[in-house]
Design a protein around this motif. Structure first.
Motif, PDB file in Angstrom:
ATOM      1  N   PRO A 116       7.500  -7.070  15.757  1.00  0.00           N
ATOM      2  CA  PRO A 116       6.033  -6.927  15.715  1.00  0.00           C
ATOM      3  C   PRO A 116       5.460  -6.853  14.291  1.00  0.00           C
ATOM      4  N   ASP A 117       6.179  -6.235  13.363  1.00  0.00           N
ATOM      5  CA  ASP A 117       5.691  -6.175  11.979  1.00  0.00           C
ATOM      6  C   ASP A 117       5.597  -7.568  11.371  1.00  0.00           C
ATOM      7  N   ASP A 118       6.624  -8.401  11.636  1.00  0.00           N
ATOM      8  CA  ASP A 118       6.644  -9.743  11.079  1.00  0.00           C
ATOM      9  C   ASP A 118       5.546 -10.598  11.708  1.00  0.00           C
ATOM     10  N   GLN A 119       5.351 -10.459  13.029  1.00  0.00           N
ATOM     11  CA  GLN A 119       4.303 -11.232  13.687  1.00  0.00           C
ATOM     12  C   GLN A 119       2.943 -10.871  13.113  1.00  0.00           C
ATOM     13  N   LYS A 120       2.677  -9.582  12.900  1.00  0.00           N
ATOM     14  CA  LYS A 120       1.403  -9.149  12.314  1.00  0.00           C
ATOM     15  C   LYS A 120       1.236  -9.763  10.925  1.00  0.00           C
ATOM     16  N   ALA A 121       2.287  -9.701  10.105  1.00  0.00           N
ATOM     17  CA  ALA A 121       2.204 -10.221   8.739  1.00  0.00           C
ATOM     18  C   ALA A 121       1.930 -11.725   8.726  1.00  0.00           C
ATOM     19  N   LEU A 122       2.597 -12.472   9.608  1.00  0.00           N
ATOM     20  CA  LEU A 122       2.402 -13.928   9.659  1.00  0.00           C
ATOM     21  C   LEU A 122       0.994 -14.283  10.119  1.00  0.00           C
ATOM     22  N   TYR A 123       0.499 -13.588  11.140  1.00  0.00           N
ATOM     23  CA  TYR A 123      -0.862 -13.834  11.612  1.00  0.00           C
ATOM     24  C   TYR A 123      -1.873 -13.463  10.517  1.00  0.00           C
ATOM     25  N   THR A 157      -6.149 -14.969  -0.321  1.00  0.00           N
ATOM     26  CA  THR A 157      -5.312 -13.915  -0.894  1.00  0.00           C
ATOM     27  C   THR A 157      -4.130 -13.618   0.011  1.00  0.00           C
ATOM     28  N   LEU A 158      -3.102 -13.007  -0.575  1.00  0.00           N
ATOM     29  CA  LEU A 158      -1.950 -12.575   0.210  1.00  0.00           C
ATOM     30  C   LEU A 158      -2.272 -11.206   0.802  1.00  0.00           C
ATOM     31  N   PRO A 159      -2.074 -11.029   2.116  1.00  0.00           N
ATOM     32  CA  PRO A 159      -2.399  -9.746   2.737  1.00  0.00           C
ATOM     33  C   PRO A 159      -1.356  -8.682   2.397  1.00  0.00           C
ATOM     34  N   ALA A 160      -1.780  -7.425   2.356  1.00  0.00           N
ATOM     35  CA  ALA A 160      -0.857  -6.319   2.090  1.00  0.00           C
ATOM     36  C   ALA A 160       0.240  -6.269   3.147  1.00  0.00           C
ATOM     37  N   SER A 161      -0.070  -6.702   4.366  1.00  0.00           N
ATOM     38  CA  SER A 161       0.910  -6.634   5.457  1.00  0.00           C
ATOM     39  C   SER A 161       2.106  -7.562   5.221  1.00  0.00           C
ATOM     40  N   LEU A 162       2.029  -8.450   4.231  1.00  0.00           N
ATOM     41  CA  LEU A 162       3.162  -9.331   3.923  1.00  0.00           C
ATOM     42  C   LEU A 162       4.434  -8.508   3.697  1.00  0.00           C
ATOM     43  N   GLY A 163       4.280  -7.341   3.099  1.00  0.00           N
ATOM     44  CA  GLY A 163       5.413  -6.472   2.814  1.00  0.00           C
ATOM     45  C   GLY A 163       6.104  -5.919   4.042  1.00  0.00           C
ATOM     46  N   LYS A 165      -3.810 -22.685  -3.455  1.00  0.00           N
ATOM     47  CA  LYS A 165      -5.009 -22.135  -4.101  1.00  0.00           C
ATOM     48  C   LYS A 165      -5.085 -20.642  -3.829  1.00  0.00           C
ATOM     49  N   LEU A 166      -3.934 -19.986  -3.943  1.00  0.00           N
ATOM     50  CA  LEU A 166      -3.879 -18.544  -3.709  1.00  0.00           C
ATOM     51  C   LEU A 166      -4.453 -17.810  -4.913  1.00  0.00           C
ATOM     52  N   GLU A 167      -5.138 -16.698  -4.651  1.00  0.00           N
ATOM     53  CA  GLU A 167      -5.793 -15.955  -5.719  1.00  0.00           C
ATOM     54  C   GLU A 167      -5.687 -14.459  -5.454  1.00  0.00           C
ATOM     55  N   GLY A 168      -6.284 -13.690  -6.342  1.00  0.00           N
ATOM     56  CA  GLY A 168      -6.230 -12.240  -6.213  1.00  0.00           C
ATOM     57  C   GLY A 168      -4.941 -11.703  -6.804  1.00  0.00           C
ATOM     58  N   HIS A 169      -4.702 -10.418  -6.572  1.00  0.00           N
ATOM     59  CA  HIS A 169      -3.519  -9.747  -7.108  1.00  0.00           C
ATOM     60  C   HIS A 169      -2.329  -9.984  -6.193  1.00  0.00           C
ATOM     61  N   LEU A 170      -1.133  -9.937  -6.766  1.00  0.00           N
ATOM     62  CA  LEU A 170       0.085  -9.930  -5.957  1.00  0.00           C
ATOM     63  C   LEU A 170       0.151  -8.540  -5.324  1.00  0.00           C
ATOM     64  N   PRO A 171       0.196  -8.450  -3.994  1.00  0.00           N
ATOM     65  CA  PRO A 171       0.186  -7.122  -3.374  1.00  0.00           C
ATOM     66  C   PRO A 171       1.465  -6.346  -3.694  1.00  0.00           C
ATOM     67  N   THR A 172       1.314  -5.058  -3.994  1.00  0.00           N
ATOM     68  CA  THR A 172       2.488  -4.235  -4.300  1.00  0.00           C
ATOM     69  C   THR A 172       3.410  -4.125  -3.090  1.00  0.00           C
ATOM     70  N   SER A 173       2.889  -4.395  -1.909  1.00  0.00           N
ATOM     71  CA  SER A 173       3.727  -4.332  -0.704  1.00  0.00           C
ATOM     72  C   SER A 173       4.855  -5.369  -0.739  1.00  0.00           C
ATOM     73  N   LEU A 174       4.731  -6.399  -1.594  1.00  0.00           N
ATOM     74  CA  LEU A 174       5.829  -7.370  -1.740  1.00  0.00           C
ATOM     75  C   LEU A 174       7.122  -6.654  -2.133  1.00  0.00           C
ATOM     76  N   CYS A 175       6.979  -5.537  -2.811  1.00  0.00           N
ATOM     77  CA  CYS A 175       8.157  -4.794  -3.279  1.00  0.00           C
ATOM     78  C   CYS A 175       8.933  -4.158  -2.125  1.00  0.00           C
ATOM     79  N   ASN A 176       8.375  -4.165  -0.914  1.00  0.00           N
ATOM     80  CA  ASN A 176       9.095  -3.669   0.269  1.00  0.00           C
ATOM     81  C   ASN A 176      10.092  -4.703   0.787  1.00  0.00           C
ATOM     82  N   MET A 177      10.015  -5.920   0.277  1.00  0.00           N
ATOM     83  CA  MET A 177      10.899  -6.995   0.735  1.00  0.00           C
ATOM     84  C   MET A 177      12.239  -6.894   0.004  1.00  0.00           C
ATOM     85  N   SER A 178      13.020  -5.894   0.361  1.00  0.00           N
ATOM     86  CA  SER A 178      14.230  -5.565  -0.390  1.00  0.00           C
ATOM     87  C   SER A 178      15.299  -6.658  -0.339  1.00  0.00           C
TER      88      SER A 178
END
Length: 178
Positions: free
Chosen positions: A5-12, A75-81, A95-108
């Protein structure tokens, strides 16, 4: 569902935050999202997505996302992490913009993150030191500012680092010694 479910939310969320209806070749995703399909169990409707496990296996995890040159715009959503088993993400030349979400750091498990030739701004997140499996980081040709975080020096598996054509200052930190 078969996708965690977390991955489905992030992809949507990714689809919605990057104007998925305007992606080139995104028509399959449009249909998959609009019909509420399960991403890992409907690969023909989620082009570029790879998942762990086999069809019909429960709680499959997203492990790869190949979305380069598809006109992702936004933009990349925080839920990506939430996609903590992600190993490779390619989002080159969009054409992605905005900040790189810090949640990316959860992708260990992340080994490759390629988002070159976009319009990202802001600084590189300090938490990048958590990405201990990272082998390739390509953020060339963006508008990233500030200095390279000290944590880069602790990424011992990092072999390919591409940060040219940004607005970065300072030096690339070396490995920390005792």
């Amino acid at each position: 569902g078969f996708t965690h479910p977390d991955d489905q939310k992030a992809l949507y969320d990714l689809f919605n935050s990057t104007n998925g209806h305007e992606w080139s070749e995104g028509f399959r995703w449009v249909r998959g999202i609009s019909q509420g399909m399960d991403p890992c169990d409907s690969p023909e409707f989620f082009k570029g997505l790879t998942c762990s496990g086999t069809l019909l296996e429960p709680n499959r995890r997203a492990t790869g996302l190949l979305l380069s040159y598809l006109n992702l715009n936004g933009t990349l959503p925080a839920s990506l992490g939430l996609m903590t088993e992600m190993q490779e993400m390619y989002m080159t030349d969009n054409k992605l913009e905005g900040h790189l979400p810090t949640s990316l750091c959860n992708m260990s498990q992340l080994q490759t993150f390629d988002a070159a030739f976009n319009n990202f701004t802001g600084v590189l997140p300090n938490c990048v030191a958590a990405l201990t499996n990272l082998v390739k980081l390509d953020l060339r040709n963006n508008h990233i500012t500030g200095s390279i975080p000290p944590g880069f020096g602790s990424l011992l598996r990092l072999q390919h680092l591409f940060l040219s054509d940004n607005k970065l200052t300072g030096t690339i930190p070396g490995p920390e010694s005792d």
